[in-house]
Scaffold this active site. Structure first.
Site, mmCIF file in Angstrom:
data_model
loop_
_atom_site.group_PDB
_atom_site.id
_atom_site.type_symbol
_atom_site.label_atom_id
_atom_site.label_comp_id
_atom_site.label_asym_id
_atom_site.label_seq_id
_atom_site.Cartn_x
_atom_site.Cartn_y
_atom_site.Cartn_z
ATOM 1 N N GLU A 73 9.879 0.818 10.647
ATOM 2 C CA GLU A 73 10.883 1.854 10.344
ATOM 3 C C GLU A 73 10.199 3.191 10.563
ATOM 4 O O GLU A 73 9.361 3.597 9.757
ATOM 5 C CB GLU A 73 11.340 1.752 8.880
ATOM 6 C CG GLU A 73 12.092 0.490 8.512
ATOM 7 C CD GLU A 73 13.536 0.498 8.961
ATOM 8 O OE1 GLU A 73 13.940 1.399 9.725
ATOM 9 O OE2 GLU A 73 14.258 -0.423 8.561
ATOM 10 N N LYS A 107 0.847 -1.187 0.000
ATOM 11 C CA LYS A 107 0.000 0.000 0.000
ATOM 12 C C LYS A 107 0.885 1.240 0.000
ATOM 13 O O LYS A 107 1.486 1.595 1.003
ATOM 14 C CB LYS A 107 -0.929 0.047 1.215
ATOM 15 C CG LYS A 107 -2.087 1.000 0.923
ATOM 16 C CD LYS A 107 -2.643 1.730 2.108
ATOM 17 C CE LYS A 107 -1.853 2.869 2.629
ATOM 18 N NZ LYS A 107 -1.829 4.072 1.785
ATOM 19 N N GLU A 113 10.620 15.357 15.652
ATOM 20 C CA GLU A 113 10.831 15.310 14.203
ATOM 21 C C GLU A 113 9.998 16.415 13.544
ATOM 22 O O GLU A 113 8.818 16.574 13.849
ATOM 23 C CB GLU A 113 10.397 13.937 13.675
ATOM 24 C CG GLU A 113 10.727 13.743 12.213
ATOM 25 C CD GLU A 113 10.367 12.341 11.720
ATOM 26 O OE1 GLU A 113 9.249 11.873 12.010
ATOM 27 O OE2 GLU A 113 11.205 11.722 11.047
ATOM 28 N N CYS A 143 13.531 10.370 6.819
ATOM 29 C CA CYS A 143 13.552 9.813 8.182
ATOM 30 C C CYS A 143 14.938 9.962 8.784
ATOM 31 O O CYS A 143 15.083 10.227 9.973
ATOM 32 C CB CYS A 143 13.148 8.350 8.145
ATOM 33 S SG CYS A 143 14.185 7.374 7.045
HETATM 34 P P1 NAD Z 1 2.335 7.989 7.947
HETATM 35 O O1 NAD Z 1 2.577 7.140 9.149
HETATM 36 O O2 NAD Z 1 1.316 9.042 8.017
HETATM 37 O O3 NAD Z 1 1.925 7.084 6.690
HETATM 38 C C1 NAD Z 1 2.717 5.971 6.296
HETATM 39 C C2 NAD Z 1 1.822 4.993 5.543
HETATM 40 O O4 NAD Z 1 0.848 4.480 6.457
HETATM 41 C C3 NAD Z 1 1.039 5.607 4.386
HETATM 42 O O5 NAD Z 1 0.940 4.682 3.320
HETATM 43 C C4 NAD Z 1 -0.342 5.831 5.016
HETATM 44 O O6 NAD Z 1 -1.388 5.870 4.076
HETATM 45 C C5 NAD Z 1 -0.453 4.608 5.912
HETATM 46 N N1 NAD Z 1 -1.431 4.731 6.998
HETATM 47 C C6 NAD Z 1 -1.959 5.858 7.530
HETATM 48 N N2 NAD Z 1 -2.852 5.544 8.494
HETATM 49 C C7 NAD Z 1 -2.867 4.197 8.589
HETATM 50 C C8 NAD Z 1 -3.562 3.272 9.423
HETATM 51 N N3 NAD Z 1 -4.421 3.669 10.349
HETATM 52 N N4 NAD Z 1 -3.307 1.949 9.267
HETATM 53 C C9 NAD Z 1 -2.405 1.511 8.350
HETATM 54 N N5 NAD Z 1 -1.745 2.343 7.519
HETATM 55 C C10 NAD Z 1 -1.958 3.667 7.633
HETATM 56 O O7 NAD Z 1 3.771 8.556 7.556
HETATM 57 P P2 NAD Z 1 4.123 9.560 6.364
HETATM 58 O O8 NAD Z 1 3.644 10.909 6.753
HETATM 59 O O9 NAD Z 1 3.692 8.987 5.048
HETATM 60 O O10 NAD Z 1 5.716 9.496 6.378
HETATM 61 C C11 NAD Z 1 6.462 10.255 7.249
HETATM 62 C C12 NAD Z 1 6.970 9.446 8.424
HETATM 63 O O11 NAD Z 1 7.631 8.257 7.950
HETATM 64 C C13 NAD Z 1 8.011 10.176 9.228
HETATM 65 O O12 NAD Z 1 7.813 9.978 10.605
HETATM 66 C C14 NAD Z 1 9.317 9.532 8.780
HETATM 67 O O13 NAD Z 1 10.374 9.676 9.685
HETATM 68 C C15 NAD Z 1 8.910 8.128 8.579
HETATM 69 N N6 NAD Z 1 9.845 7.432 7.688
HETATM 70 C C16 NAD Z 1 10.713 6.497 8.204
HETATM 71 C C17 NAD Z 1 11.631 5.864 7.379
HETATM 72 C C18 NAD Z 1 12.609 4.821 7.905
HETATM 73 O O14 NAD Z 1 13.158 4.090 7.095
HETATM 74 N N7 NAD Z 1 12.850 4.743 9.208
HETATM 75 C C19 NAD Z 1 11.680 6.195 6.029
HETATM 76 C C20 NAD Z 1 10.801 7.164 5.551
HETATM 77 C C21 NAD Z 1 9.883 7.763 6.387
#
Ligand code: NAD
Length: 482
Positions: free
Chosen positions: A251, A176, A384, A285
């Site tokens: 992650e 997804k 963050e 991230c």
């Molecule tokens: P997010 O948690 O809002 O969304 C991530 C994914 O989860 C998206 O596909 C979203 O649609 C989905 N999602 C949202 N609500 C959900 C639910 N209730 N159940 C299941 N899935 C759901 O994060 P974002 O805003 O897309 O990304 C930013 C965050 O990701 C930051 O905190 C960043 O640090 C982190 N990140 C971490 C890494 C790593 O490798 N450690 C890499 C990139 C981003």
């Protein structure tokens, strides 16, 4: 791209499809704020079908010869390489990053398919000595269906980082992508089919997190979950996985420090430190979002960084300047809110601190590269931000540097800058992070393990270790005495 393009469809069992209720969402070019495609929004029923399809495909894929699985992944790598420009442009238009960062993203994605394609036939078991009467050995088996939930900031890299090892080890995938940037992964999955990946091995269900993401993470037919995103959603996904007793790899976020001692070669260090916060407009991230600098060189380092940051060029992703837009107006408001709170907490703004004028010109949400000096403990120094905001903290000695470095709830990566070899290793040992670069930041690569400690998550992706989340060990004991 037209709104009816197959790239805007779900991909289940190798077939592009509309959502079962006909629903769709617009994906926006963050550089301009304009819609670039309509994408089908997967329903709970669609997720159900994708999981069932992936399960059916897993029966055959897990029995394929490892060398054959490896060859298919290598063929995927080659086809992605043929479409390198197209995929880089798609990632740039959909996520806002400057074009050369889109190219770096597709190059890394290609490497994942190449690397795990090469590893597919090298996944070894062990024999365990139990004496003459017993033959005991282990085999490493796939889980079955891997659910992979991907954020918007690096879809190509993060999607490939999960899909390639899952597929190499004989699992099938339901992915997804984030609704902010789903296009590049949909295209990768279509190309993977063309390259010979069996239908149903890699299914893509774009849609909202609260519907498609929640349905996928709670699905009883899923056998393993890889989640990359925020702590908030990660904990929800982990709770859903717990209800099905399914392993999860998380992650999550970071607040990673560059630690600059007085003997640092600044000529080398400063451009790397600058890139570590400006790449992808700080929406990384593992961004170097904190700068810990020793007091005796603080004025010089901060002065030079102020100059470099204020000279950074800003514009749409396709113009390929230093800095693109933030992903959305909402993210822009969040970043500015964090900076405004910081100012109320008494931080000193050396440059930036406001939305960039390019927002008016181009329509996206651009933010000026921002350098602030803070004391430890403020929200801006601990949380963050996910924007081009570098928070500097001044330290006097090694002890204080380590204490400040470890003074957040995160532990993803760190950079240690010094010419003193012993100090470099002492600090690398004491900093809580999944990766430490010495005289560099964000070193390592596809070949090296990556992942968080503390609230940055757990589990390791990338490198040879990156297959472990997708394999379970079976032990077989043979009684040879009768
Ligand atoms: P997010 O948690 O809002 O969304 C991530 C994914 O989860 C998206 O596909 C979203 O649609 C989905 N999602 C949202 N609500 C959900 C639910 N209730 N159940 C299941 N899935 C759901 O994060 P974002 O805003 O897309 O990304 C930013 C965050 O990701 C930051 O905190 C960043 O640090 C982190 N990140 C971490 C890494 C790593 O490798 N450690 C890499 C990139 C981003």
């Amino acid at each position: 791209m037209s709104p009816t393009s197959p790239n805007g469809s779900l991909l289940i069992g190798g077939r592009p499809r509309e959502a079962s209720d006909g629903g769709s969402f617009a994906t926006i070019n963050p550089s301009t704020g304009e819609a670039i495609a309509r994408v089908a929004a997967a329903t709970v029923d669609d997720v159900d079908e994708a999981v069932a399809t992936a399960y059916a495909a897993s029966r055959r894929w897990r029995e394929a010869k490892p060398v054959e699985r490896g060859r298919v992944l290598q063929a995927v790598a080659r086809l992605l390489a043929e479409h390198r420009q197209e995929l880089a442009r798609l990632e740039t238009v959909d996520s806002g990053k400057p074009l050369r960062q889109g190219l770096a993203a597709i190059d890394t994605a290609i490497r994942y398919f190449e690397f795990y394609g090469g590893l597919a036939d090298k996944i070894l078991g062990t024999t365990i000595p139990l004496g003459a009467g017993v033959l005991d050995y282990t085999v490493r088996e796939p889980f079955g269906v891997s659910a992979q939930i991907v954020p918007w900031n690096y879809p190509l890299q993060i999607g490939a980082r999960g899909a390639a090892p899952a597929l190499a080890t004989g699992n099938t995938v339901v992915m997804k992508p984030a609704s902010e940037a789903p296009l590049s992964l949909l295209r990768v999955a279509t190309l993977a089919l063309e390259a010979g990946l069996p239908p149903g091995a890699l299914n893509v269900v774009p849609g909202s997190g609260s519907v498609a993401g929640a349905a996928l993470s709670a699905h009883a037919g899923v056998n393993q979950i890889t989640f990359t995103g925020s702590i908030e959603v990660g904990t929800q996904v982990m709770a859903a996985a717990a209800r099905n007793v399914v392993p999860v790899l998380l992650e999550l976020g970071g607040k990673s420090p560059n630690i600059v001692f007085a003997d640092t070669d600044l000529e080398t260090a400063l451009p790397i430190i600058l890139r570590s916060i400006l790449n992808n407009a700080g929406q990384t991230c593992s961004a170097g979002s904190r700068l810990l600098v020793q007091r005796t060189v603080a004025d010089e380092v901060l002065g030079r960084l102020t100059e470099l940051m204020s000279a950074a060029t800003i514009g749409p992703g396709v113009d390929d300047l230093d800095l693109g837009p933030l992903i959305s107006d909402r993210q822009g408001a969040f970043v500015h809110g964090m900076v405004s709170d910081g100012i109320r907490d008494g931080v000193e703004v050396l440059t930036g601190g406001a939305p960039a004028p390019q927002s008016e010109t181009f329509g996206g949400s651009f933010y000026s590269p921002t350098l602030v000096v803070s004391k430890p403990g403020t929200a801006i120094a601990r949380e963050e931000i996910f924007g081009p905001v570098l928070v500097a903290l001044v330290f006097d000695d090694e002890e204080e540097a380590v204490e400040i470095a470890n003074g957040t709830e995160f532990g993803l990566v760190a950079g240690v800058w010094t010419r003193d070899v012993a100090r470099a290793h002492r600090v690398a040992h004491r900093v809580e992070a999944g990766h430490v670069s010495i005289n560099d930041f964000g070193g390592g690569g596809v070949e090296t393990p990556f992942g968080g400690t503390r609230r940055s998550g757990f589990g390791r992706e990338k490198g040879v270790e990156g297959i472990n989340p997708y394999l379970q060990t079976k032990n077989v004991s043979v009684n040879l005495t009768h």
